[in-house]
Enzyme design. Structure first.
Site, PDB file in Angstrom:
ATOM      1  N   HIS A  55       0.849  -1.192   0.000  1.00 51.43           N
ATOM      2  CA  HIS A  55       0.000   0.000   0.000  1.00 51.43           C
ATOM      3  C   HIS A  55       0.884   1.240   0.000  1.00 51.43           C
ATOM      4  O   HIS A  55       1.986   1.239   0.568  1.00 51.43           O
ATOM      5  CB  HIS A  55      -0.893   0.031   1.245  1.00 51.43           C
ATOM      6  CG  HIS A  55      -2.020  -0.946   1.204  1.00 51.43           C
ATOM      7  ND1 HIS A  55      -3.228  -0.693   1.810  1.00 51.43           N
ATOM      8  CD2 HIS A  55      -2.142  -2.177   0.637  1.00 51.43           C
ATOM      9  CE1 HIS A  55      -4.036  -1.713   1.619  1.00 51.43           C
ATOM     10  NE2 HIS A  55      -3.394  -2.631   0.917  1.00 51.43           N
ATOM     11  N   GLU A  57       0.777   3.987   1.655  1.00 48.83           N
ATOM     12  CA  GLU A  57       1.157   4.488   2.980  1.00 48.83           C
ATOM     13  C   GLU A  57       2.312   3.692   3.576  1.00 48.83           C
ATOM     14  O   GLU A  57       3.241   4.273   4.155  1.00 48.83           O
ATOM     15  CB  GLU A  57      -0.032   4.412   3.952  1.00 48.83           C
ATOM     16  CG  GLU A  57      -1.243   5.185   3.519  1.00 48.83           C
ATOM     17  CD  GLU A  57      -2.279   4.351   2.787  1.00 48.83           C
ATOM     18  OE1 GLU A  57      -3.480   4.553   3.040  1.00 48.83           O
ATOM     19  OE2 GLU A  57      -1.889   3.499   1.951  1.00 48.83           O
ATOM     20  N   CYS A  85      -6.664   2.284   5.271  1.00 51.12           N
ATOM     21  CA  CYS A  85      -7.361   1.079   5.730  1.00 51.12           C
ATOM     22  C   CYS A  85      -6.862   0.727   7.135  1.00 51.12           C
ATOM     23  O   CYS A  85      -5.978   1.385   7.680  1.00 51.12           O
ATOM     24  CB  CYS A  85      -7.093  -0.077   4.761  1.00 51.12           C
ATOM     25  SG  CYS A  85      -5.380  -0.658   4.790  1.00 51.12           S
ATOM     26  N   CYS A  88      -3.027   0.055   7.297  1.00 57.51           N
ATOM     27  CA  CYS A  88      -2.229   1.279   7.215  1.00 57.51           C
ATOM     28  C   CYS A  88      -2.421   2.158   8.446  1.00 57.51           C
ATOM     29  O   CYS A  88      -1.465   2.768   8.934  1.00 57.51           O
ATOM     30  CB  CYS A  88      -2.563   2.035   5.934  1.00 57.51           C
ATOM     31  SG  CYS A  88      -2.048   1.119   4.463  1.00 57.51           S
TER      32      CYS A  88
END
Length: 153
Positions: A55, A57, A85, A88
């Site tokens: 991801h 992040e 999410c 993260c």
């Protein structure tokens, strides 16, 4: 131009790179708040890396940690085009990011207030959250990406 807008524009540029590589257009930067320097950047690479962990992040947080020489990202803010999410958000808490700024709400998976709020659970660290920065542009990136994806299937 507002400082938040400047960093979110960089996130949007990174999100477009993700889309070009066939991934959901999410971009993120970690900024040292004291001097405004971008110390980490990332864009979604789940398809490219074939990893659910790639991801935007997490990539930006990892790069910032390596660059700053430690896992504690005190004096840092994370900017991201889409609400983080749960995975993260957990990384944000564990890395001690002080502020989270995002553009588009994620009604399906957002863990910063849209679906649920991980930061309100009494954990050992609670970042400040600013939502809706350049929201319309961030939303359009996602809508355009998924429209094209459906069209090409």
């Amino acid at each position: 131009m507002d400082r938040d807008d400047i960093y979110m524009r960089r996130c949007i540029e990174l999100a477009k790179l993700a889309a070009e590589k066939g991934d959901v257009p999410v971009g993120a930067v970690v900024v040292r708040q004291s001097d405004g320097e971008i110390v980490g950047e990332g864009f979604n690479r789940r398809e490219l890396d074939r990893s659910s962990l790639s991801h935007a992040e997490l990539i930006a947080i990892d790069e910032a940690s390596k660059r700053l020489g430690g896992w504690r990202l005190v004096d840092c803010a994370l900017y991201v085009t889409l609400e983080p999410c749960a995975m993260c958000a957990g990384a944000i808490v564990n890395s001690r990011v002080e502020r989270v700024v995002f553009g588009a709400d994620d009604l399906r998976f957002g863990a910063c207030g849209s679906c649920f709020d991980l930061f309100s659970q009494g954990l050992n660290h609670t970042p400040e959250v600013t939502r809706g920065v350049l929201k319309d542009e961030c939303v359009m990136l996602l809508k355009d990406f998924f429209r094209e994806l459906r069209k090409n299937k």
